[in-house]
Design a protein around this motif. Structure first.
Motif, PDB file in Angstrom:
ATOM      1  N   GLY A   1      13.687  -5.883 -57.673  1.00 31.53           N
ATOM      2  CA  GLY A   1      13.582  -5.213 -58.969  1.00 31.53           C
ATOM      3  C   GLY A   1      13.720  -6.157 -60.143  1.00 31.53           C
ATOM      4  O   GLY A   1      13.959  -7.349 -59.982  1.00 31.53           O
ATOM      5  N   ARG A   2      13.580  -5.597 -61.333  1.00 36.02           N
ATOM      6  CA  ARG A   2      13.606  -6.394 -62.556  1.00 36.02           C
ATOM      7  C   ARG A   2      15.049  -6.576 -63.015  1.00 36.02           C
ATOM      8  O   ARG A   2      15.603  -5.774 -63.737  1.00 36.02           O
ATOM      9  CB  ARG A   2      12.784  -5.710 -63.654  1.00 36.02           C
ATOM     10  CG  ARG A   2      12.534  -6.595 -64.868  1.00 36.02           C
ATOM     11  CD  ARG A   2      11.882  -5.828 -65.983  1.00 36.02           C
ATOM     12  NE  ARG A   2      12.764  -4.833 -66.543  1.00 36.02           N
ATOM     13  CZ  ARG A   2      13.682  -5.074 -67.468  1.00 36.02           C
ATOM     14  NH1 ARG A   2      13.847  -6.274 -67.949  1.00 36.02           N
ATOM     15  NH2 ARG A   2      14.448  -4.106 -67.915  1.00 36.02           N
ATOM     16  N   ASN A   3      15.662  -7.661 -62.550  1.00 32.81           N
ATOM     17  CA  ASN A   3      17.028  -7.994 -62.951  1.00 32.81           C
ATOM     18  C   ASN A   3      17.222  -9.500 -62.812  1.00 32.81           C
ATOM     19  O   ASN A   3      16.414 -10.183 -62.176  1.00 32.81           O
ATOM     20  CB  ASN A   3      18.061  -7.214 -62.115  1.00 32.81           C
ATOM     21  CG  ASN A   3      17.937  -7.493 -60.643  1.00 32.81           C
ATOM     22  OD1 ASN A   3      18.223  -8.593 -60.178  1.00 32.81           O
ATOM     23  ND2 ASN A   3      17.485  -6.497 -59.877  1.00 32.81           N
ATOM     24  N   GLU A   4      18.293  -9.991 -63.420  1.00 26.42           N
ATOM     25  CA  GLU A   4      18.527 -11.440 -63.409  1.00 26.42           C
ATOM     26  C   GLU A   4      18.701 -12.001 -62.006  1.00 26.42           C
ATOM     27  O   GLU A   4      18.199 -13.077 -61.705  1.00 26.42           O
ATOM     28  CB  GLU A   4      19.765 -11.784 -64.244  1.00 26.42           C
ATOM     29  CG  GLU A   4      19.486 -11.757 -65.722  1.00 26.42           C
ATOM     30  CD  GLU A   4      20.669 -12.234 -66.520  1.00 26.42           C
ATOM     31  OE1 GLU A   4      20.874 -13.463 -66.581  1.00 26.42           O
ATOM     32  OE2 GLU A   4      21.374 -11.383 -67.060  1.00 26.42           O
ATOM     33  N   LYS A   5      19.401 -11.284 -61.153  1.00 25.64           N
ATOM     34  CA  LYS A   5      19.628 -11.782 -59.794  1.00 25.64           C
ATOM     35  C   LYS A   5      18.295 -11.985 -59.060  1.00 25.64           C
ATOM     36  O   LYS A   5      18.098 -12.994 -58.386  1.00 25.64           O
ATOM     37  CB  LYS A   5      20.529 -10.821 -59.025  1.00 25.64           C
ATOM     38  CG  LYS A   5      20.864 -11.311 -57.641  1.00 25.64           C
ATOM     39  CD  LYS A   5      21.797 -10.366 -56.911  1.00 25.64           C
ATOM     40  CE  LYS A   5      22.048 -10.900 -55.509  1.00 25.64           C
ATOM     41  NZ  LYS A   5      22.754  -9.938 -54.686  1.00 25.64           N
ATOM     42  N   ALA A   6      17.385 -11.035 -59.207  1.00 25.23           N
ATOM     43  CA  ALA A   6      16.086 -11.147 -58.548  1.00 25.23           C
ATOM     44  C   ALA A   6      15.273 -12.312 -59.114  1.00 25.23           C
ATOM     45  O   ALA A   6      14.603 -13.032 -58.378  1.00 25.23           O
ATOM     46  CB  ALA A   6      15.313  -9.836 -58.688  1.00 25.23           C
ATOM     47  N   VAL A   7      15.334 -12.516 -60.429  1.00 24.32           N
ATOM     48  CA  VAL A   7      14.637 -13.657 -61.041  1.00 24.32           C
ATOM     49  C   VAL A   7      15.249 -14.960 -60.527  1.00 24.32           C
ATOM     50  O   VAL A   7      14.520 -15.907 -60.173  1.00 24.32           O
ATOM     51  CB  VAL A   7      14.693 -13.596 -62.579  1.00 24.32           C
ATOM     52  CG1 VAL A   7      14.122 -14.873 -63.201  1.00 24.32           C
ATOM     53  CG2 VAL A   7      13.939 -12.385 -63.102  1.00 24.32           C
ATOM     54  N   MET A   8      16.570 -15.009 -60.458  1.00 20.30           N
ATOM     55  CA  MET A   8      17.235 -16.224 -59.973  1.00 20.30           C
ATOM     56  C   MET A   8      16.829 -16.536 -58.533  1.00 20.30           C
ATOM     57  O   MET A   8      16.574 -17.697 -58.191  1.00 20.30           O
ATOM     58  CB  MET A   8      18.753 -16.064 -60.091  1.00 20.30           C
ATOM     59  CG  MET A   8      19.243 -16.072 -61.525  1.00 20.30           C
ATOM     60  SD  MET A   8      20.983 -15.607 -61.719  1.00 20.30           S
ATOM     61  CE  MET A   8      21.781 -16.965 -60.896  1.00 20.30           C
ATOM     62  N   THR A   9      16.727 -15.504 -57.703  1.00 17.08           N
ATOM     63  CA  THR A   9      16.311 -15.701 -56.312  1.00 17.08           C
ATOM     64  C   THR A   9      14.893 -16.244 -56.247  1.00 17.08           C
ATOM     65  O   THR A   9      14.611 -17.196 -55.511  1.00 17.08           O
ATOM     66  CB  THR A   9      16.415 -14.369 -55.524  1.00 17.08           C
ATOM     67  OG1 THR A   9      17.779 -13.948 -55.540  1.00 17.08           O
ATOM     68  CG2 THR A   9      15.926 -14.524 -54.100  1.00 17.08           C
ATOM     69  N   GLN A  10      13.993 -15.667 -57.038  1.00 15.92           N
ATOM     70  CA  GLN A  10      12.591 -16.115 -57.039  1.00 15.92           C
ATOM     71  C   GLN A  10      12.472 -17.548 -57.548  1.00 15.92           C
ATOM     72  O   GLN A  10      11.751 -18.360 -56.975  1.00 15.92           O
ATOM     73  CB  GLN A  10      11.746 -15.182 -57.911  1.00 15.92           C
ATOM     74  CG  GLN A  10      10.302 -15.602 -58.008  1.00 15.92           C
ATOM     75  CD  GLN A  10       9.368 -14.677 -57.288  1.00 15.92           C
ATOM     76  OE1 GLN A  10       9.776 -13.694 -56.691  1.00 15.92           O
ATOM     77  NE2 GLN A  10       8.107 -14.991 -57.352  1.00 15.92           N
ATOM     78  N   VAL A  11      13.185 -17.858 -58.621  1.00 21.28           N
ATOM     79  CA  VAL A  11      13.120 -19.222 -59.175  1.00 21.28           C
ATOM     80  C   VAL A  11      13.720 -20.220 -58.177  1.00 21.28           C
ATOM     81  O   VAL A  11      13.164 -21.294 -57.964  1.00 21.28           O
ATOM     82  CB  VAL A  11      13.843 -19.296 -60.538  1.00 21.28           C
ATOM     83  CG1 VAL A  11      13.964 -20.732 -61.021  1.00 21.28           C
ATOM     84  CG2 VAL A  11      13.111 -18.446 -61.576  1.00 21.28           C
ATOM     85  N   THR A  12      14.812 -19.863 -57.558  1.00 19.55           N
ATOM     86  CA  THR A  12      15.476 -20.766 -56.610  1.00 19.55           C
ATOM     87  C   THR A  12      14.621 -21.021 -55.374  1.00 19.55           C
ATOM     88  O   THR A  12      14.440 -22.171 -54.959  1.00 19.55           O
ATOM     89  CB  THR A  12      16.839 -20.182 -56.170  1.00 19.55           C
ATOM     90  OG1 THR A  12      17.652 -20.007 -57.334  1.00 19.55           O
ATOM     91  CG2 THR A  12      17.546 -21.096 -55.189  1.00 19.55           C
ATOM     92  N   ASN A  13      14.072 -19.957 -54.793  1.00 19.10           N
ATOM     93  CA  ASN A  13      13.385 -20.056 -53.505  1.00 19.10           C
ATOM     94  C   ASN A  13      11.869 -20.155 -53.601  1.00 19.10           C
ATOM     95  O   ASN A  13      11.220 -20.516 -52.625  1.00 19.10           O
ATOM     96  CB  ASN A  13      13.744 -18.853 -52.634  1.00 19.10           C
ATOM     97  CG  ASN A  13      15.230 -18.757 -52.395  1.00 19.10           C
ATOM     98  OD1 ASN A  13      15.918 -19.758 -52.229  1.00 19.10           O
ATOM     99  ND2 ASN A  13      15.761 -17.547 -52.409  1.00 19.10           N
ATOM    100  N   GLY A  14      11.303 -19.761 -54.744  1.00 19.63           N
ATOM    101  CA  GLY A  14       9.853 -19.704 -54.856  1.00 19.63           C
ATOM    102  C   GLY A  14       9.307 -18.542 -54.041  1.00 19.63           C
ATOM    103  O   GLY A  14      10.037 -17.861 -53.325  1.00 19.63           O
ATOM    104  N   LYS A  15       8.001 -18.310 -54.171  1.00 20.47           N
ATOM    105  CA  LYS A  15       7.352 -17.260 -53.380  1.00 20.47           C
ATOM    106  C   LYS A  15       5.847 -17.384 -53.588  1.00 20.47           C
ATOM    107  O   LYS A  15       5.388 -17.550 -54.715  1.00 20.47           O
ATOM    108  CB  LYS A  15       7.837 -15.877 -53.815  1.00 20.47           C
ATOM    109  CG  LYS A  15       7.310 -14.745 -52.963  1.00 20.47           C
ATOM    110  CD  LYS A  15       7.918 -13.428 -53.374  1.00 20.47           C
ATOM    111  CE  LYS A  15       7.361 -12.312 -52.529  1.00 20.47           C
ATOM    112  NZ  LYS A  15       7.882 -11.013 -52.968  1.00 20.47           N
TER     113      LYS A  15
END
Length: 132
Positions: A86-100
Motif C-alpha cells: 500500500g501507499r505508506n512510507e514503510k512500503a516505499v522504503m521496502t521498494q527503494v531498499t530492495n528494488g522491484k
C-alpha cells in the motif's frame, strides 16, 4: 429607539451563546491539538528526502512520473494500486531498499536515513500532488 435595538441585539447574542474570548481560546487550542494529533508522523526529513530523490530517483521519476513503466507513477492513486503493502512510507522504503522489476535496489547505495527521507518525500509529494 436606538437603545431598544441595541438591547434587543445584546439579548439575542446572549440567547445564542456568543462565546467569550476565553472559550474561543480554549476551542482554538483544542482544535490545534487535534490537528497535531491527526497529522501523520513521518519517519524521515522532507528536505533531505528531496535532495536524495533529486540525486538518485529523478532520472526515472522526475515530477512523480516513471519513464520506464509510465503507468507506475508516484502519484497517489498509482502508489495505492501498484506499491506492495500500500501507499505508506514503510512500503516505499521496502521498494527503494530492495528494488522491484526494472527498479534497482538502493539498499547498498543509500543509508537507512536516506531511504527513510526519500520515502517521506515521496509520500508527502503524492499527497500534495507532484509538480511537473
Amino acid at each position: 429607539m436606538k437603545i431598544t435595538i441595541a438591547a434587543t441585539l445584546i439579548a439575542s447574542a446572549a440567547a445564542f451563546g456568543v462565546p467569550k474570548a476565553a472559550d474561543v481560546a480554549k476551542a482554538s487550542a483544542a482544535a490545534g491539538a487535534a490537528f497535531v494529533i491527526a497529522t501523520p508522523a513521518f519517519a524521515g526529513d522532507f528536505g533531505a528526502g528531496e535532495q536524495v530523490f533529486n540525486a538518485n530517483c529523478a532520472a526515472c521519476h522526475a515530477g512523480g512520473q516513471n519513464v520506464i513503466m509510465p503507468e507506475k507513477t508516484l502519484e497517489k492513486e498509482a502508489l495505492e494500486s501498484y506499491l506492495s503493502g500500500g501507499r505508506n512510507e514503510k512500503a516505499v522504503m521496502t521498494q527503494v531498499t530492495n528494488g522491484k522489476n526494472a527498479m534497482p535496489a538502493f539498499g547498498g547505495r543509500l543509508s537507512d536515513d536516506d531511504i527513510a527521507n526519500v520515502a517521506t518525500y515521496v509520500i508527502s509529494q503524492s499527497d500534495a500532488g507532484w509538480d511537473e
